[in-house]
Design an enzyme around this catalytic site. Structure first.
Site, PDB file in Angstrom:
ATOM      1  CG  HIS A  98      -3.007  -3.239   5.154  1.00 40.97           C
ATOM      2  ND1 HIS A  98      -3.828  -2.138   5.173  1.00 40.97           N
ATOM      3  CD2 HIS A  98      -1.783  -2.802   4.763  1.00 40.97           C
ATOM      4  CE1 HIS A  98      -3.132  -1.066   4.810  1.00 40.97           C
ATOM      5  NE2 HIS A  98      -1.898  -1.441   4.556  1.00 40.97           N
ATOM      6  CE  LYS A 119      -1.861  -1.731   8.785  1.00 46.11           C
ATOM      7  NZ  LYS A 119      -0.495  -1.435   9.260  1.00 46.11           N
TER       8      LYS A 119
END
Length: 266
Positions: A151, A155
Site C-alpha cells: 500500500h 497507510k
C-alpha cells in the site's frame, strides 16, 4: 422509506481521502442523495468541498445509512452513537481495529444494521472465496500460505484489513483460527516457518493503491492468487452499494458476502 425514495447516505470521515471519494460516488448516483458529511467533533460547522460538516448527532438524524471511512476510534464512537440513537444503518470501512474495537461494534450491531468488511471490492471478495477453497484443498502438510500486501506510504495499519480478511479466509478453509497459525513480522534469526503457518509480508511506499497476493507454496510448485486495485474509487463504489443494501435491513452485523448474495441465507 419507500422503494422509490432516494436513500439518504451520510459520510463519516468526510475530510479524508476515501471520505471525499465516497461523497463523490454518492453524488453521481441516481438512487441516493448525499445527506450528511461529518468528521471529528471539533470540525463541525467547517467547510468540506462546499458543504458544511455536521455534528455526529445531526448526521445521524439526516441519514438512512452512514458510510464510515474514518478511524477505528471514530467507527466505535459512530457505532455506539447510532445504537443509542436507534439508527441509522452503518457501513464500517475503517481498518486496523483492535479486538476491543471489534467487540464494541458487534455490540452496537445488536441495535442497528451494519455492514463491516476489510475490503469493499467485488474482486477482493471473490478472491477471498477462492482462497478459502484453495486452502481447503491444498493441505498444510505440503503447502505453505503467505499473504503479501503493498500500500501507499500514508497507510497507518499493517497488515492491511484486506490481508487479514484473506488470512481469515485461508484459515477458515483449513478449519482453524487465524490467531492460532498467523506469522506476522519477521526479523533476525526467526527459525523455520511454523507448522501450518499463515504468513504475512508487508510493503509500504509511494502511491500504491492496494496490491494483495496469496501464495500457496509447495516444494516443487507455487500457486498465486492476486488482486490489484487501480483506483480507490472502486472501494467507495462497493461501500455505497453496501449502504444501499443495508439501509432497510434489520439489526445485525453483515459483510460483503451478504451484500453480494454469496451466502445462502443472504
Amino acid at each position: 422509506m419507500t422503494s422509490a425514495a432516494l436513500v439518504r447516505i451520510g459520510v463519516s470521515g468526510a475530510l479524508g481521502r476515501m471520505g471525499r471519494v465516497t461523497a463523490n460516488v454518492v453524488k453521481a448516483r441516481q438512487d441516493a442523495v448525499l445527506a450528511a458529511l461529518t468528521d471529528r467533533p471539533d470540525m463541525a460547522g467547517q467547510d468540506c468541498d462546499g458543504a458544511k460538516l455536521l455534528s455526529l448527532d445531526e448526521a445521524l438524524s439526516a441519514s438512512d445509512v452512514i458510510v464510515d471511512f474514518s478511524t477505528p476510534a471514530g467507527s466505535v464512537a459512530l457505532a455506539r452513537a447510532a445504537a443509542a440513537h436507534g439508527g441509522p444503518a452503518l457501513v464500517i470501512a475503517s481498518t486496523g481495529a483492535s479486538d476491543e474495537d471489534a467487540r464494541a461494534i458487534e455490540a452496537a450491531a445488536e441495535k442497528v444494521a451494519m455492514v463491516r468488511s476489510g475490503n469493499f471490492s467485488l474482486g477482493v471478495n471473490l478472491l477471498a472465496g477462492l482462497v478459502a477453497r484453495a486452502a481447503n484443498i491444498l493441505g498444510p502438510e505440503d503447502w505453505d500460505i503467505e499473504i503479501v500486501e503493498a500500500h501507499h506510504r500514508r497507510k497507518v495499519d499493517a497488515p492491511s484489513g484486506t490481508a487479514l480478511m484473506l488470512g481469515e479466509a485461508a484459515a477458515e478453509g483449513r478449519g482453524v483460527k487465524l490467531r492460532a497459525v498467523e506469522e506476522r513480522a519477521r526479523d533476525g534469526v526467526t527459525g523455520p516457518r511454523g507448522p501450518a503457518a499463515i504468513g504475512f509480508s508487508v510493503l509500504r511506499g509511494g502511491g500504491i493503491v492496494g496490491e494483495h497476493s496469496v501464495v500457496f507454496a509447495a516444494e516443487d510448485e507455487i500457486i498465486t492468487l492476486a488482486h490489484s486495485a487501480r483506483d480507490r474509487a472502486l472501494f467507495a463504489r462497493g461501500a455505497v452499494a453496501a449502504a444501499l443494501w443495508v439501509a432497510d435491513k434489520p439489526p445485525g452485523l453483515y459483510d460483503m458476502m451478504d451484500v453480494l448474495g454469496f451466502k445462502a441465507d443472504a
